[in-house]
Design an enzyme around this catalytic site. Sequence first.
Site, PDB file in Angstrom:
ATOM      1  CB  THR A 198      -0.892  -0.046   1.191  1.00 44.03           C
ATOM      2  OG1 THR A 198      -0.204  -0.033   2.388  1.00 44.03           O
ATOM      3  CG2 THR A 198      -2.108  -0.992   1.049  1.00 44.03           C
ATOM      4  CB  THR A 199       3.470   2.061   1.890  1.00 42.95           C
ATOM      5  OG1 THR A 199       3.052   2.122   3.198  1.00 42.95           O
ATOM      6  CG2 THR A 199       4.762   3.553   2.253  1.00 42.95           C
TER       7      THR A 199
END
Length: 548
Positions: free
Chosen positions: A97-98
Amino acid sequence: MAQLSGQPVVILPEGTQRYVGRDAQRLNILAARIIAETVRTTLGPKGMDKMLVDSLGDIVVTNDGATILDKIDLQHPAAKMMVEVAKTQDKEAGDGTTTAVVIAGELLRKAEELLDQNIHPSIIIKGYALAAEKAQEILDEIAIRVDPDDEETLLKIAATSITGKNAESHKELLAKLAVEAVKQVAEKKDGKYVVDLDNIKFEKKAGEGVEESELVRGVVIDKEVVHPRMPKRVENAKIALINEALEVKKTETDAKINITSPDQLMSFLEQEEKMLKDMVDHIAQTGANVVFVQKGIDDLAQHYLAKYGIMAVRRVKKSDMEKLAKATGAKIVTNVKDLTPEDLGYAEVVEERKLAGENMIFVEGCKNPKAVTILIRGGTEHVIDEVERALEDAVKVVKDVMEDGAVLPAGGAPEIELAIRLDEYAKQVGGKEALAIENFADALKIIPKTLAENAGLDTVEMLVKVISEHKNRGLGIGIDVFEGKPADMLEKGIIEPLRVKKQAIKSASEAAIMILRIDDVIAAKATKPEGGQGGGMPGGMGGMDMGM
């Protein structure tokens, strides 16, 4: 406001803010980049944590990108789009996600450079779309095929996912739990594995240490036995699952019964008692010695169940009932009268145990259970929450590899390979689109650059070194942040699923393209809250609140 024949024409309500063209693009890009910068320092094994405090004073300390963005209250629409990137990545791939958000932010930064050179957004969008499509092809080409049954590879994947999180000190144990859980619930269809993660339950209980966490090949339920005279432990359990209250059914109409004598009252009560006794008698006749009921159990029914020596648990959640069915092989029945011996499930042991001062029901020793429970222990609520987040990511990446059978080296190696190959591809495409493809390639270098930066390394020197060694030694070369030098990620067993990387680039490029397409932002004036002061739009986007 527009003008027609010299007369002003009011189209939008008073107080509405409007931003057109470059102003709209700049403000949207700025908002998206702020979100990317917020999570960028959490990337990689040496990433930092964020402390999030909500309006009630509840604290979350984490470096999980999806959790951070989910907890932040945002107002800016472009910032919300970046949160959607993280949510999509988490839903589709489970990790990265990051990475997805950071790449999206950098793609927009590089796009802004082209906008400043008067390159039209449509050309940038076309170039980015071509680059994203080519990147997917390259990733498929460089992916390493693995055996989904190879436990060693699965353990490496899970351990890489957990590395850098607060639970890292227990990554060997947690990786093992994740792999065992996924392998247990995986099913083969047409020669390929299919994993439904809904069949893995996480049950948290503060107390003991993380090392006491365990995989229960069955279901753990945060309930207790309903009657003190019922057995607390049943071996060779024959389990009935009932989606009906063991109570006298109330009529749907408001019927009234006129009782004129004590005999009538006694007869009425005896009839109710008989109905409940008949229910319990029928359950006992099927051979069931453990009953899980989704609804309530009448006190009298509890008494009769206890007399038969049947363990009963009431108000079990629907999701837990479904897991019990998959673990034990029982069928959920909606009418007690329909219960047959064939509907019963099996477990070696069903037992009520006390954990951290609370009773819980353990259903263990199921025959090839297709639902399992990971019981998470830890000293504090914060610890077990972080362990749960780490395990959630770990089971998702193990699922990815079991279903796809493909991995990539981690440590920024795929991004470096993509950057090199996309630069070559840009020369083949030519035209102004080539500039966008080159900037897309350059934007991907933000991942190795950030890994180095978060590890306290000289980013420029490290990037030059790792790209040089990558070209000379092969696509496995990435940044070893622990030793502070380029290394072969494949040799070190630092790998990640192909699906995670493909989805990250897909999500990031789609978000960047969507934001670049916007050339007009119309923001309505904020309404006044009831009984409070108005004040129009708060600052942040010149009338649109950044929410930070």
